[in-house]
Design an enzyme around this catalytic site. Structure first.
Site, mmCIF file in Angstrom:
data_model
loop_
_atom_site.group_PDB
_atom_site.id
_atom_site.type_symbol
_atom_site.label_atom_id
_atom_site.label_comp_id
_atom_site.label_asym_id
_atom_site.label_seq_id
_atom_site.Cartn_x
_atom_site.Cartn_y
_atom_site.Cartn_z
ATOM 1 N N HIS A 119 0.810 -1.226 0.000
ATOM 2 C CA HIS A 119 0.000 0.000 0.000
ATOM 3 C C HIS A 119 0.836 1.265 0.000
ATOM 4 O O HIS A 119 0.343 2.327 0.357
ATOM 5 C CB HIS A 119 -0.964 -0.006 1.196
ATOM 6 C CG HIS A 119 -2.032 -1.059 1.089
ATOM 7 N ND1 HIS A 119 -2.863 -1.407 2.133
ATOM 8 C CD2 HIS A 119 -2.416 -1.836 0.041
ATOM 9 C CE1 HIS A 119 -3.704 -2.356 1.731
ATOM 10 N NE2 HIS A 119 -3.440 -2.635 0.474
ATOM 11 N N CYS A 148 3.770 20.228 -7.566
ATOM 12 C CA CYS A 148 4.891 19.540 -8.199
ATOM 13 C C CYS A 148 5.805 20.572 -8.847
ATOM 14 O O CYS A 148 5.333 21.404 -9.627
ATOM 15 C CB CYS A 148 4.354 18.571 -9.250
ATOM 16 S SG CYS A 148 5.639 17.845 -10.268
ATOM 17 N N CYS A 151 5.454 20.028 -12.891
ATOM 18 C CA CYS A 151 4.262 20.290 -13.707
ATOM 19 C C CYS A 151 3.223 21.150 -13.004
ATOM 20 O O CYS A 151 2.234 21.554 -13.608
ATOM 21 C CB CYS A 151 3.630 18.980 -14.171
ATOM 22 S SG CYS A 151 2.744 18.123 -12.852
ATOM 23 N N GLY A 188 -1.841 -9.492 12.497
ATOM 24 C CA GLY A 188 -2.397 -8.163 12.772
ATOM 25 C C GLY A 188 -3.131 -7.518 11.612
ATOM 26 O O GLY A 188 -3.073 -6.309 11.448
ATOM 27 N N THR A 189 -3.811 -8.335 10.819
ATOM 28 C CA THR A 189 -4.629 -7.748 9.760
ATOM 29 C C THR A 189 -6.032 -8.326 9.831
ATOM 30 O O THR A 189 -6.218 -9.509 10.123
ATOM 31 C CB THR A 189 -4.015 -7.972 8.355
ATOM 32 O OG1 THR A 189 -4.932 -7.505 7.372
ATOM 33 C CG2 THR A 189 -3.660 -9.416 8.085
HETATM 34 P P1 OAD Z 1 -7.287 -3.279 10.324
HETATM 35 O O1 OAD Z 1 -7.456 -2.122 11.235
HETATM 36 O O2 OAD Z 1 -8.413 -3.571 9.383
HETATM 37 O O3 OAD Z 1 -7.035 -4.604 11.175
HETATM 38 C C1 OAD Z 1 -6.078 -4.653 12.202
HETATM 39 C C2 OAD Z 1 -6.222 -5.997 12.897
HETATM 40 O O4 OAD Z 1 -5.192 -6.114 13.841
HETATM 41 C C3 OAD Z 1 -7.556 -6.159 13.645
HETATM 42 O O5 OAD Z 1 -8.131 -7.395 13.259
HETATM 43 C C4 OAD Z 1 -7.135 -6.173 15.134
HETATM 44 O O6 OAD Z 1 -7.895 -7.074 15.911
HETATM 45 C C5 OAD Z 1 -5.714 -6.660 15.048
HETATM 46 N N1 OAD Z 1 -4.838 -6.165 16.129
HETATM 47 C C6 OAD Z 1 -4.889 -4.994 16.814
HETATM 48 N N2 OAD Z 1 -3.864 -4.902 17.683
HETATM 49 C C7 OAD Z 1 -3.148 -6.058 17.550
HETATM 50 C C8 OAD Z 1 -1.982 -6.583 18.174
HETATM 51 N N3 OAD Z 1 -1.312 -5.888 19.106
HETATM 52 N N4 OAD Z 1 -1.536 -7.795 17.774
HETATM 53 C C9 OAD Z 1 -2.181 -8.508 16.825
HETATM 54 N N5 OAD Z 1 -3.290 -8.074 16.211
HETATM 55 C C10 OAD Z 1 -3.776 -6.875 16.564
HETATM 56 O O7 OAD Z 1 -5.915 -3.071 9.548
HETATM 57 P P2 OAD Z 1 -5.412 -3.767 8.203
HETATM 58 O O8 OAD Z 1 -5.877 -5.167 8.124
HETATM 59 O O9 OAD Z 1 -3.962 -3.486 8.106
HETATM 60 O O10 OAD Z 1 -5.610 0.513 3.560
HETATM 61 O O11 OAD Z 1 -6.170 -2.915 7.119
HETATM 62 C C11 OAD Z 1 -5.942 -3.170 5.776
HETATM 63 C C12 OAD Z 1 -6.010 -1.875 5.004
HETATM 64 O O12 OAD Z 1 -7.245 -1.210 5.273
HETATM 65 C C13 OAD Z 1 -4.968 -0.841 5.390
HETATM 66 O O13 OAD Z 1 -3.741 -1.036 4.738
HETATM 67 C C14 OAD Z 1 -5.603 0.450 4.994
HETATM 68 C C15 OAD Z 1 -6.982 0.194 5.564
HETATM 69 O O14 OAD Z 1 -8.005 0.926 5.060
HETATM 70 C C16 OAD Z 1 -5.677 1.696 2.942
HETATM 71 O O15 OAD Z 1 -5.628 2.765 3.529
HETATM 72 C C17 OAD Z 1 -5.776 1.566 1.446
#
Ligand code: OAD
Length: 246
Positions: A119, A148, A151, A188-189
């Site tokens: 990202h 910029c 441009c 952590g996603t």
């Molecule tokens: P999220 O905020 O959707 O998910 C974070 C996850 O991490 C959640 O399921 C939490 O339960 C978990 N979590 C929180 N603290 C933690 C810890 N200490 N250890 C383990 N897990 C923990 O974030 P992402 O999955 O990264 O994109 O989100 C994906 C994308 O959505 C991001 O890159 C961003 C967002 O909108 C854009 O901005 C395009």
């Protein structure tokens, strides 16, 4: 913290390990996640306004300033033990790929080398018209976002917004790393944003053991699928210690 010995064995014998990280890995560095109900960014801020090309067109100043605030948060943050353990893991296994959805650069600051940023990176700036990276620009209170130097179009953060394509090379490399690994860790996603969300499945289909480490998941350890309810900053160092006790 106890780590499942079956997973430890698999890690010790793995020739190739691929890790996918999300905002949860940086939560213990004080950077808010996106979807946690109370503390996540999207609980307070509107992603359509702040993280989309349309939002930027409607209110470029608001978007620029929001990212400037986040950039500052990131600069003040430090890598946590989870980041450090992943850098250590890279030194221990023959082939290692770290795929991150995070834009904060904390993996690199912790010492990770082979990092695929799906990202983008909040520390970089590009021209919104030409897509080229820009390193220097003039600032004044009247020109926000700055323009910029080549441009004159607005500058923007080098991150992927909703509705935009992921960098093609990064995505291809991520896909290849998922399909050729013995062990895939998803850490952590929330796993709701595509195409990153499909990577663990791709790894599984290609024959890898998959472990999901998250605060949201129920414990369920049935090889080759492990789902582990834990904080990444505690679990990842414990995994490395269990696999390579000193
Ligand atoms: P999220 O905020 O959707 O998910 C974070 C996850 O991490 C959640 O399921 C939490 O339960 C978990 N979590 C929180 N603290 C933690 C810890 N200490 N250890 C383990 N897990 C923990 O974030 P992402 O999955 O990264 O994109 O989100 C994906 C994308 O959505 C991001 O890159 C961003 C967002 O909108 C854009 O901005 C395009």
């Amino acid at each position: 913290m106890k780590i499942d010995h079956r997973l430890v064995k698999i890690l010790q014998h793995a020739q190739s390990v691929t890790v996918l990280t999300g905002a949860g890995v940086s939560a213990e560095s004080g950077i808010p996640t996106f979807r946690d109900a109370q503390t996540g960014m999207w609980a307070t801020f509107n992603p359509e306004e702040l993280a989309s090309p349309e939002g930027f067109q409607r209110n470029p100043r608001l978007v620029w300033e929001w990212y400037a605030w986040r950039r500052e948060l990131v600069q003040q943050a430090q890598p946590n033990p989870g980041h450090v353990a992943l850098a250590e893991l890279e030194r221990r296994v023959p082939r290692f790929t770290l795929i991150t959805q995070n834009v904060d650069g904390l993996h690199q600051r912790a010492g990770s080398q082979n990092v695929i940023e799906l990202h983008g990176n909040i520390g970089r700036v590009t021209c919104s018209a030409e897509g080229t990276q820009v390193h220097e620009w003039a600032t004044s209170d009247d020109t926000v976002p700055p323009r910029c130097p080549n441009c004159g179009a607005f500058l923007r953060p080098d991150v992927v917004w909703f509705g935009e394509m992921l960098p093609r090379e990064a995505l291809q490399a991520a896909w290849a790393a998922a399909e050729m690994c013995d062990l895939f860790l998803s850490v952590g996603t929330s796993g709701v944003v595509e195409p990153a969300a499909s990577l663990p499945r791709a790894a599984r289909h290609a024959g890898a053991t998959v472990a999901v480490i998250n605060l949201d998941v129920p414990e369920q350890n049935q090889p080759p699928l492990f789902s582990i309810h834990a904080r990444s900053g505690e679990w990842l160092p414990a995994l490395v210690r269990a696999a390579w006790p000193t």
